[in-house]
Design an enzyme around this catalytic site. Structure first.
Site, PDB file in Angstrom:
ATOM      1  N   SER A   1       1.096  -1.223   0.025  1.00 54.38           N
ATOM      2  CA  SER A   1      -0.078  -0.343  -0.638  1.00 54.38           C
ATOM      3  C   SER A   1       0.499   1.529   0.143  1.00 54.38           C
ATOM      4  O   SER A   1       1.830   1.450  -0.664  1.00 54.38           O
ATOM      5  CB  SER A   1      -0.928  -0.248   0.848  1.00 54.38           C
ATOM      6  OG  SER A   1      -1.372   0.595   1.240  1.00 54.38           O
TER       7      SER A   1
ATOM      8  N   ASP B   1      -8.293  -4.928  -5.327  1.00 53.27           N
ATOM      9  CA  ASP B   1      -8.819  -4.128  -4.244  1.00 53.27           C
ATOM     10  C   ASP B   1      -8.793  -2.311  -4.567  1.00 53.27           C
ATOM     11  O   ASP B   1      -9.339  -1.779  -4.894  1.00 53.27           O
ATOM     12  CB  ASP B   1      -6.996  -3.606  -5.160  1.00 53.27           C
ATOM     13  CG  ASP B   1      -6.428  -3.411  -3.747  1.00 53.27           C
ATOM     14  OD1 ASP B   1      -6.622  -1.556  -3.402  1.00 53.27           O
ATOM     15  OD2 ASP B   1      -4.877  -3.668  -2.950  1.00 53.27           O
TER      16      ASP B   1
ATOM     17  N   HIS C   1      -7.192  -5.823  -0.500  1.00 59.02           N
ATOM     18  CA  HIS C   1      -6.615  -5.208  -0.494  1.00 59.02           C
ATOM     19  C   HIS C   1      -5.083  -5.720  -0.412  1.00 59.02           C
ATOM     20  O   HIS C   1      -4.567  -6.167   0.826  1.00 59.02           O
ATOM     21  CB  HIS C   1      -6.333  -4.323   0.956  1.00 59.02           C
ATOM     22  CG  HIS C   1      -5.593  -3.276   0.543  1.00 59.02           C
ATOM     23  ND1 HIS C   1      -5.274  -2.751  -0.395  1.00 59.02           N
ATOM     24  CD2 HIS C   1      -4.731  -2.521   1.318  1.00 59.02           C
ATOM     25  CE1 HIS C   1      -4.059  -1.218  -0.120  1.00 59.02           C
ATOM     26  NE2 HIS C   1      -3.125  -1.424   0.923  1.00 59.02           N
TER      27      HIS C   1
END
Length: 518
Positions: free
Chosen positions: A231, A457, A487
């Site tokens: 991320s 995602d 995610h």
């Protein structure tokens, strides 16, 4: 607005990466000289880890690993201001698990950043260690609290009572009075950050954290930085590669932030991403043999959620005493549940309860996103997230800017559009100027970096992986696609993804560019 499960963006309880935006030079390897003196020569004092601090999220001390290895923690000194490397220092909190394999086969340290910005790596790594057990056969697993986070000169803003009120506010104002209240709340939060952390606020940019990582590399005794970024950690890794291209070792970027977008573009992309994930959840729910208790069709599920949120805007319901579930808290709770397919059953139950007047489960999901523990204490997740994003991102948006784009956000997501759009006010009246419109990740001289995009995602939409590959430069980024949900990809347990990552990190074998895993 959305941010990572580790983070949140202001005015609305948030979720994924507001896309902190960093910038910097032209690939010059900037940092302390590797001359064996000063901070590069410091020796870390590794000790058995204590329980995570309140600012890191609290909890108990990490348990030993299955092979009996004890988690070790240390503090590394780094310059407060990297423009004055011989000036004041701050402590960067580190954690590690020594390799489980033979020392003769050890490659080095594998440094993790799990996202945010604002997430404590010191707390996160022990909870995820089993997912990375195979990587530990040849690496020491290492993570850290980036500057401004947890025990690394953690930013302080509002107290727990004030944060409870902050997250209860109406993050989707409908009239002038509600807009004024939202702006006033944002200004109060930002002023508290400046009052309590004025010395640190100018020094929490992603470029600062990247320089910390290169100092970490040296102090850990590695010639190259072997890295696993997730991320926001992909953005941090990209900025590191830009600043120190010749120091990049084996690196993996998973759940990739698009480095080419402004905060507005990134937030709009997230609105689309969460809407896509919600549709995938609804499709899955109505496909079940026993039926879906929160809707008869994919559209019915969405319509009922929209009605729930509209009702909550006018009349909140009981949440977790003494707090009510507001529209904003419910939206963030729904978004939190979309981060992992494992949470979809909790979303179904949370919606089912909310339709009956019980908002406790959706509020619990919202609390998780915002870093609130069951005892009512908050980590510094929100303070760090806002501080890093606002130090990185140059744009400062106004209510006129938001209103001008509301139509685009609503078209992108009937459920999350308003919530996302109004979060653009996060950095209004921030005390420190933002660095740039978007980060510079050009790294043409870097070693290959494995870049993984997940088609489902919600927080870092799939398209960001391709943009990262192109921005890194020809021959650097190696794109791998995971056709899945949630995610991230490696933590999904998908065998194809894990073979590709393990093969690269453990054996240096890069998968063929364009590989698709299902």
């Amino acid at each position: 607005m959305p941010s990572s499960p580790l983070s949140r963006s202001v005015t609305v309880a948030t979720v994924a990466v507001l896309l902190s935006l960093a910038a910097c030079g032209d690939g010059l390897e900037e940092g302390l000289k590797e001359d064996g003196t000063g901070l590069t020569a410091q020796k870390l004092s590794w000790e058995t880890c204590e329980a995570p601090s309140e600012s890191e999220g609290g909890g108990t001390a990490p348990s030993p690993l299955p092979d009996g290895e004890v988690w070790q923690c240390a503090t590394m000194k780094a310059p407060l201001d990297w423009d004055e490397p011989d000036g004041d220092t701050i402590g960067i909190a580190l954690i590690r698990a020594r390799t489980s394999g033979a020392r003769s086969r050890r490659i080095g340290s594998l440094v993790f950043n799990f996202g945010g910005p604002g997430g404590s790596g010191v707390k996160a790594l022990p909870g995820s260690a089993q997912e990375y057990a195979k990587l530990r056969t040849r690496y020491d697993l290492v993570s850290f609290d980036p500057r401004g986070v947890g025990r690394s000169a953690g930013i302080r803003c509002e107290d727990d009572e004030q944060l409870d009120e902050y997250f209860q506010q109406d993050g989707t104002p409908d009239d002038a009075a509600e807009r004024t209240k939202l702006l006033d709340s944002t200004k109060s939060f930002n002023a508290a950050c400046e009052k309590n952390s004025a010395e640190t606020l100018p020094h929490v940019r992603t470029t600062d954290a990247a320089r910390d990582m290169d100092l970490m590399r040296q102090v850990l005794g590695d010639d190259e930085l072997h890295y696993f970024g997730i991320s926001y950690g992909t953005e941090l890794g990209g900025v590191y590669a830009h600043l120190f291209p010749r120091k990049v070792g084996r690196a993996v970027f998973d759940a990739v932030v698009d480095p080419t977008q402004t905060a507005e573009q990134g937030t709009l992309g997230q609105a689309r991403g969460f809407q896509l994930a919600l549709g995938n959840y609804a499709r899955d729910c109505v496909s079940k043999a026993g039926g879906c208790p929160v809707g008869d069709s994919e559209q019915d599920v969405e319509n009922r959620i929209i009605r729930l949120l509209d009702d909550l805007d006018a009349r909140p319901i009981d949440g977790i005493f003494p707090r009510d579930l507001t529209q904003t808290a419910a939206t963030s709770g729904i978004a939190q549940a979309l981060y992992s397919q494992d949470l979809w059953p909790y979303l179904t139950k949370g919606l089912e309860l909310a339709y009956g007047g019980d908002g406790s489960l959706l509020m619990s999901l919202s609390d998780s996103m915002n870093g609130r523990s069951e005892n009512g204490e908050y980590s510094n997740l929100t303070a760090a997230n806002v501080s890093i994003n606002c130090a990185d991102s140059a744009p400062r948006y106004t209510t006129d800017d938001v209103e001008a784009r509301l139509g685009d956000f609503r078209a992108a997501s009937p459920v999350f559009g308003d919530w996302s759009a109004w979060s653009l006010l996060t950095c209004t009246d921030w005390a420190v100027a933002g660095a740039a419109e978007h980060p510079d990740v050009r790294a043409p001289a870097a070693a290959p970096i494995l870049v993984i995009g997940n088609t489902g995602d919600p927080a870092t939409p799939y398209e960001g992986a391709r943009q990262m590959v192109e921005a890194l430069g020809a021959g650097v980024g190696i794109e791998l696609t995971y056709r899945g949900q949630g995610h991230g990809a490696y933590n999904s347990g998908n065998a194809c993804v894990q073979r590709a990552v393990d093969g690269y990190l453990l054996k240096g074998k890069t998968p063929k560019a364009g590989t698709v895993c299902r």
